[in-house]
Design a protein around this motif. Structure first.
Motif, short mmCIF file in Angstrom:
data_model
loop_
_atom_site.label_atom_id
_atom_site.label_comp_id
_atom_site.label_asym_id
_atom_site.label_seq_id
_atom_site.Cartn_x
_atom_site.Cartn_y
_atom_site.Cartn_z
N VAL A 181 0.83 -1.21 0.00
CA VAL A 181 0.00 0.00 0.00
C VAL A 181 0.86 1.26 0.00
CG1 VAL A 181 -1.83 1.23 1.21
CG2 VAL A 181 -1.72 -1.27 1.31
N ARG A 182 0.61 2.14 -0.94
CA ARG A 182 1.28 3.45 -0.89
C ARG A 182 0.20 4.49 -0.63
NH1 ARG A 182 5.16 6.69 -5.27
NH2 ARG A 182 6.06 8.07 -3.68
N TYR A 183 0.29 5.09 0.56
CA TYR A 183 -0.72 6.10 0.90
C TYR A 183 -0.44 7.38 0.15
CZ TYR A 183 -2.35 3.13 4.67
OH TYR A 183 -2.88 2.08 5.38
N ASP A 184 -1.48 8.15 -0.04
CA ASP A 184 -1.35 9.44 -0.73
C ASP A 184 -0.59 10.40 0.18
OD1 ASP A 184 -1.60 11.90 -1.84
OD2 ASP A 184 -3.73 11.68 -2.37
N SER A 185 0.63 10.72 -0.20
CA SER A 185 1.48 11.57 0.64
C SER A 185 0.83 12.91 0.96
CB SER A 185 2.82 11.83 -0.04
OG SER A 185 3.51 10.63 -0.19
N THR A 186 0.10 13.43 -0.02
CA THR A 186 -0.51 14.74 0.20
C THR A 186 -1.51 14.67 1.35
OG1 THR A 186 -0.41 14.89 -2.20
CG2 THR A 186 -1.48 16.69 -1.04
N VAL A 187 -2.31 13.59 1.34
CA VAL A 187 -3.28 13.42 2.42
C VAL A 187 -2.56 13.25 3.77
CG1 VAL A 187 -5.08 11.92 3.35
CG2 VAL A 187 -5.02 12.44 0.89
N LEU A 188 -1.55 12.38 3.78
CA LEU A 188 -0.83 12.13 5.02
C LEU A 188 -0.19 13.43 5.54
CD1 LEU A 188 0.93 8.68 4.70
CD2 LEU A 188 -1.46 9.24 5.12
N ASN A 189 0.46 14.15 4.65
CA ASN A 189 1.15 15.37 5.09
C ASN A 189 0.17 16.39 5.64
OD1 ASN A 189 3.74 14.51 4.46
ND2 ASN A 189 3.50 15.08 2.31
N GLU A 190 -1.01 16.41 5.03
CA GLU A 190 -2.04 17.36 5.44
C GLU A 190 -2.56 17.04 6.86
OE1 GLU A 190 -5.77 17.52 3.08
OE2 GLU A 190 -4.46 18.82 1.86
N ARG A 191 -2.76 15.75 7.10
CA ARG A 191 -3.41 15.36 8.37
C ARG A 191 -2.43 15.00 9.47
NH1 ARG A 191 -8.35 11.75 5.85
NH2 ARG A 191 -8.98 13.35 4.35
N ARG A 192 -1.18 14.90 9.09
CA ARG A 192 -0.20 14.36 10.02
C ARG A 192 -0.14 15.14 11.34
NH1 ARG A 192 5.65 12.25 8.13
NH2 ARG A 192 6.28 11.29 10.10
N ALA A 193 -0.13 16.49 11.21
CA ALA A 193 0.00 17.32 12.42
C ALA A 193 -1.13 17.05 13.40
CB ALA A 193 0.03 18.79 12.02
N GLY A 194 -2.35 16.96 12.88
CA GLY A 194 -3.49 16.70 13.75
C GLY A 194 -3.40 15.33 14.39
N TRP A 195 -3.04 14.35 13.56
CA TRP A 195 -2.90 12.99 14.09
C TRP A 195 -1.81 12.95 15.16
CZ3 TRP A 195 -2.62 10.28 8.64
CH2 TRP A 195 -3.91 10.19 8.10
N THR A 196 -0.71 13.67 14.89
CA THR A 196 0.42 13.64 15.82
C THR A 196 0.01 14.19 17.18
OG1 THR A 196 1.93 13.94 13.96
CG2 THR A 196 2.81 14.36 16.15
N ASP A 197 -0.73 15.31 17.17
CA ASP A 197 -1.20 15.88 18.44
C ASP A 197 -2.04 14.86 19.21
OD1 ASP A 197 0.07 18.18 17.98
OD2 ASP A 197 -1.72 19.47 17.89
N GLU A 198 -2.95 14.21 18.47
CA GLU A 198 -3.84 13.22 19.07
C GLU A 198 -3.03 12.06 19.66
OE1 GLU A 198 -7.07 12.34 20.30
OE2 GLU A 198 -6.94 14.42 19.59
N TRP A 199 -2.13 11.57 18.83
CA TRP A 199 -1.27 10.45 19.22
C TRP A 199 -0.45 10.81 20.47
CZ3 TRP A 199 0.39 5.51 18.49
CH2 TRP A 199 1.73 5.19 18.78
N ASN A 200 0.18 11.99 20.43
CA ASN A 200 1.02 12.42 21.55
C ASN A 200 0.23 12.44 22.85
OD1 ASN A 200 3.38 12.74 20.13
ND2 ASN A 200 2.94 14.85 19.57
N LEU A 201 -0.99 12.94 22.74
CA LEU A 201 -1.83 13.04 23.92
C LEU A 201 -2.18 11.64 24.46
CD1 LEU A 201 -2.94 15.39 25.45
CD2 LEU A 201 -5.05 15.26 24.10
N ARG A 202 -2.39 10.69 23.54
CA ARG A 202 -2.79 9.35 23.96
C ARG A 202 -1.63 8.59 24.63
NH1 ARG A 202 -7.68 7.64 20.94
NH2 ARG A 202 -8.46 9.65 20.22
N ILE A 203 -0.41 8.83 24.16
CA ILE A 203 0.69 8.00 24.68
C ILE A 203 1.40 8.62 25.87
CG2 ILE A 203 1.15 6.90 22.44
CD1 ILE A 203 3.72 8.80 22.43
N ALA A 204 1.24 9.94 26.08
CA ALA A 204 2.00 10.62 27.13
C ALA A 204 1.71 10.01 28.49
CB ALA A 204 1.69 12.10 27.13
N GLN A 205 2.75 9.81 29.25
CA GLN A 205 2.57 9.24 30.60
C GLN A 205 2.12 10.33 31.56
OE1 GLN A 205 2.75 6.24 31.77
NE2 GLN A 205 3.68 5.04 30.13
#
Lengths: 273, 350, 357
Positions: C333-357
């Motif tokens: 699978v090759r994901y659409d880089s444009t989509v990933l780059n666009e949403r990455r920041a939002g996902w990252t914030d979400e992810w960071n919040l979920r994993i932080a101790q």
């Protein structure tokens, strides 16, 4: 007469220019970009985003808390250490100086890796029953604030020791002797005479440690990892991975304000003395 | 107040022996000076008494208590330093209160301690400066505060390490008077270290002259001045002229033969090589007063006018002598003069 | 992304300090035969990758084209940061990206489009290698699938599902990768899809992996170096990661194997891009073309198990089964880089919040 008045300014001119070009301008520009949108317009959105993000404010509070804890511990270690050094023979003092300064000469990355091994699940401490349970993941002190604090204290102590030592070396030994002859034990002399006189050094060293602590990201990254996010590491990620420079700049500005307020408070504290 | 007894105290720094067995006894309430040139061990001895240096041998007792191995804070002494060593971060009052605070309950609560400290300050006329910081005071004022602090804790022995040497001459004299008065009033057993023989003599009940880690001579100022036992003591305790002589005894009459072959009568029972001590104020220039006086001829080398008197440096057979004449004396360099002294003023040390 | 003009230069200085990258200047010189070699500055991922690249490309290319290649170790994100900072005066000639950064670089004009006509290898290339050319991106040079890396000495039965990372047997022995690393993002997307989500709904994946990290059953690492350490010194048995790095770990003496889950696997597509605004872009294009030759591709496969994108590449029999190639390649699978780059920041914030101790 005019020449005479001009000379001091001429002397500091190179430094002023260097400071302006090498520090003030770039830093100011970066910080100003915190008020811009990626498109180039003006906005305060970067700041509202920061304060609305639980992750970012949480990390900022964590950074602040860790910096304060580290600074306190650093001072608790550095004061007696610097005192012992200042009263040791010249030979011993030189030896201790080398022992303290040498780690500063090695890369923070290398030192932090040393800690990773030492306090991790494969390190010597892992044999102590219960040690691995210090973190939820049974990783010893890796991935814990305590682990980061320990490693950071080791990084920061030399700076505090050196600034306190500078002050203590200038304190007349007769003061301690006078205190002893007047009925004060060694401990009370240290507490009532030496440490109060070391306060300017402790303030300088503490401020330095605080500023270095709150802005460090290498050691928190290596020891704490992704699960112990600190503001400096987030700024680094926002700038390099997410390429959101305005947002990174906005966070840097907030961090700078905290550091400047701290310096301002401590400067006021030391001026009052 | 307590008696201080120092017996056979030794102190070495590495290979160097600085104190070579010192015996001194300071009766309660007396003022004793340790006098000597720098490096003679007088300051080291004082520091040993205070407990700031450990001794290498011998013992120190204060009021019958052996304090040789006690930590400084347990000796019940106090010490005043040449640099005053006032705590720069404390007010004058807090400085003086310090020994009271360190001795805790004995001096009551904070308010009581402050009151006592204030009294000590009043004793040195520094009561008005209680809330100042040491750096806001002049040298003389700092000195008084240091003194107040040293006496505030009612030390069993007061140790003073050249406390007056940083003051100018006039202030120094003033302080000497005050110091001695305070010491008398409080009856303080005091050990005073100085290199200034005038200061030692004018202040002390007893002077201990030290040289190279040993006591050269100890006694009252008068004893030391009048009857020095060694040429060193004679020289140190007053501007004395020393001449090498050889003593001949004939029919129990002693005669000293001077370098130029002149012979003068002296009082001694030992013959052979000796040192003739002539204090400058005992030597007259010009005609002898009595026919019994010894007379030699010398040459004026220089003249220093000092208001009430004139001091001459004269040469006698290669030796330089200091002589004092009254203010009207107008001799000049190269003049031949007759020096004379009463044989009872000539001291022979063999 | 654009930076307000007045601040761009100064911001670049500041960031250059932070990024701590070493840049090398190249002298623009005349060309070719007999004269002094022309220098190309090329980014590298360091380590074993660099060894293979030197072997497969640098040495033969330098000989053939009288060139001098200077390698600069820069991970994809740092490389893009540097390209952006140096936009007006680029210091790099060829940049390799492994995390879809070429889409951003192309959109901002930081890299030049590659004309198929300039690629002698074009006709032999798999479609997945060339599909980005029309978007202005460089061709895909290497493909490495993201699957499950595991310790074969403690895990006997090879994992065959993305859900195996949640197996209680492996609790406290799992390593996840942070979203700042593109392998982490790809792993998250794969797990998310297995659990019923897609790029519009990341909740299933975020929830599951977030809980795993939050409970302490998994640790979260950031870089490939962290991953090696996790397996060697932190008692980690299983981690979603890439095949090329699994091979690096194996070569480092660790008992690890790589498994492709039955649900399918995303892949990291490493692209070779020609930097815009440099004097030697013709030679740079030749370098990119060179790296697509079957000989170079074979060396990459042998060394790092990279899937060859040149269909004429011959694989030796002992790796032919392990390396995904041929038709199987198109299943990655090759994901659409444009989509990933666009949403990455939002996902990252979400992810960071979920994993932080």
């Amino acid at each position: 007469m005019r020449r005479l008045k001009l000379e001091p300014w001429l002397l500091i001119l190179p430094v002023v220019v260097l400071l302006l070009v090498g520090f003030v301008l770039p830093v100011a520009s970066v910080l100003l970009s915190g008020f811009t949108t990626p498109g180039g317009g003006w906005t305060i959105e970067n700041f509202t985003r920061f304060f609305e993000s639980a992750f970012h404010t949480g990390a900022a509070m964590r950074s602040l808390r860790m910096a304060l804890v580290q600074t306190a511990v650093v001072l608790l270690i550095s004061l007696p250490l610097a005192y012992a050094m200042s009263r040791a023979s010249a030979k011993v003092q030189a030896f201790m100086m080398i022992a303290i300064v040498l780690p500063v000469m090695t890369s923070v990355v290398v030192r932090s890796f040393g800690w990773v091994i030492l306090i991790g699940p494969a390190g010597p401490l892992a044999d102590i029953p219960g040690f691995l349970e210090l973190s939820k993941s049974r990783q010893g002190l890796l991935g814990t604030e305590l682990g980061v604090n320990i490693a950071m204290v080791q990084v920061l102590v030399p700076f505090a020791v050196l600034s306190i030592l500078g002050v203590l070396n200038g304190v007349d030994r007769r003061l301690e002797e006078a205190s002893r002859t007047m009925g004060a034990s060694f401990g009370r002399t240290a507490w009532s005479v030496v440490f109060p006189l070391a306060i300017p050094g402790a303030i300088a060293g503490g401020t330095l440690a605080f500023a270095m602590s709150i802005s460090s990201f290498i050691t928190p990254n290596l020891i704490g990892g992704a699960q112990i996010p600190v503001l400096a590491a987030i700024i680094y990620t926002d700038a390099t991975t997410n390429l959101n420079w305005p947002f990174a700049a906005a966070q840097s500005l907030l961090m700078l304000i905290v550091v400047l307020v701290t310096i301002g408070l401590t400067a006021k504290l030391s001026a009052r003395r | 107040m307590a008696e201080l007894i120092i017996s056979s105290v030794r102190k070495s720094f590495g290979e160097t022996e600085v104190l070579k067995g010192i015996d001194i006894s300071v009766p309660s309430g007396t003022f004793v000076s340790l006098l000597g040139a720098s490096g003679c061990g007088k300051s080291t001895l004082l520091r040993c008494i205070a407990g700031l240096e450990t001794t290498s041998g011998g013992s120190i007792t204060v009021g019958g208590q052996d304090v040789t191995d006690l930590a400084p804070e347990k000796r019940g002494l106090s010490m005043m330093f040449q640099s005053y060593a006032l705590f720069p971060h404390m007010t004058v009052l807090d400085n003086v209160r310090f020994p009271l605070r360190m001795q805790g309950k004995r001096y009551g609560n904070r308010a009581k301690q402050k009151e006592l400290a204030k009294q000590a300050l009043d004793q040195v006329r520094m009561g008005d400066f209680a809330s100042r910081l040491p750096r806001e005071l002049s040298g003389g004022q700092q000195q008084r505060v240091a003194l107040a602090r040293a006496i505030a804790g009612e030390p069993r022995v007061l140790l003073l390490d050249e406390p007056l040497s940083n003051l100018d001459a006039r202030l120094r004299e003033e302080m000497q008077v005050e110091l001695i008065e305070l010491q008398r009033v409080l009856g303080l057993t005091t050990v005073f270290v100085t290199h200034d023989q005038d200061e030692a003599m004018s202040l002390s009940d007893q002077v201990v002259l030290m040289r190279d880690g040993v006591v050269e001579q100890a006694g009252t100022p008068e004893e030391l001045y009048r009857r020095p036992r060694t040429p060193f003591a004679a020289d140190f305790l007053g501007a004395a002229n020393l001449l090498d002589v050889s003593v001949e005894i004939d029919n129990s009459r002693a005669t000293a033969v001077l370098a130029g072959g002149d012979t003068v009568p002296v009082r001694t029972s030992n013959s052979g090589a000796a040192t003739l001590v002539l204090r400058q104020e005992k030597v007259r220039i010009g005609d002898p007063l009595s026919t019994d006086d010894s007379v030699v001829t010398a040459t004026v080398v220089s003249r220093v006018f000092r208001g009430g008197e004139v001091q001459y440096l004269v040469e006698y057979q290669g030796a330089m002598l200091r002589v004092v004449a009254n203010g009207e004396s107008m001799l000049s360099a190269g003049d031949q003069v007759e020096l004379s002294w009463s044989s009872s003023d000539a001291l022979v040390l063999s | 992304m654009k930076i307000a003009k007045p601040f761009a230069a100064a911001a670049a200085i500041g960031l250059a300090l932070a990024v701590s990258a070493c840049s090398t200047t190249s002298a623009p010189s005349g060309n070719s035969d007999g004269g002094a070699p022309v220098e190309l500055v090329v980014t590298s991922f360091g380590g074993d990758w660099e060894k293979a690249y030197i072997e497969a490309v640098v040495k033969p290319f330098e000989e053939e084209y009288n060139a001098k290649i200077t390698l600069v170790t820069l991970y994809s994100a740092d490389a893009l940061a540097q390209l952006t900072a140096q936009a007006s005066a680029p210091q790099l000639d060829v940049v390799h990206f492994s995390g879809g950064q070429e889409a951003i670089a192309a959109a901002q004009g930081l890299i030049d489009p590659v004309d198929p006509a300039d690629l002698t290898t074009f006709d032999d290339l798999s479609p997945i290698a060339t599909e980005g050319l029309e978007r202005g991106e460089g061709p895909v040079m290497q493909v490495t699938p993201i699957g499950i890396v595991y310790r074969s000495d403690v895990i006997e039965k090879a994992p065959n599902s993305w859900e195996d990372v949640f197996d209680p047997k492996y609790a406290q022995h799992v390593a996840l990768t942070d979203l700042s690393n593109s392998y982490g993002l790809l792993s998250l997307l794969a797990v998310n899809e297995t659990l019923g989500g897609d790029t519009d709904d990341l909740e299933p994946g975020l929830d599951a992996l977030g809980d795993l990290a939050q409970s302490g059953d998994a640790i979260v690492i950031k870089t490939s170096a962290d991953m090696q350490q996790a397996f060697s010194a932190r008692d980690i048995w299983i981690a979603p990661y890439s095949q090329d790095y699994a091979e690096t770990l194996r070569k480092a003496g660790l008992d690890v194997e790589f498994a492709v889950p039955d649900e399918g696997a995303p892949a990291s597509f490493i692209t070779a891009n020609v930097v815009a605004g440099r004097t030697n872009s013709d030679l740079a294009t030749k370098l990119v073309d060179f790296s697509l030759r079957p000989e170079a591709q074979a060396t990459f496969a042998e060394a790092m198990l990279y899937s060859p994108v040149n269909t004429t590449t011959e694989l030796s029999s002992d790796i032919a089964d392990t390396v995904i190639h041929g038709d199987a390649l198109s299943k990655l699978v090759r994901y659409d880089s444009t989509v990933l780059n666009e949403r990455r920041a939002g996902w990252t914030d979400e992810w960071n919040l979920r994993i932080a101790q």
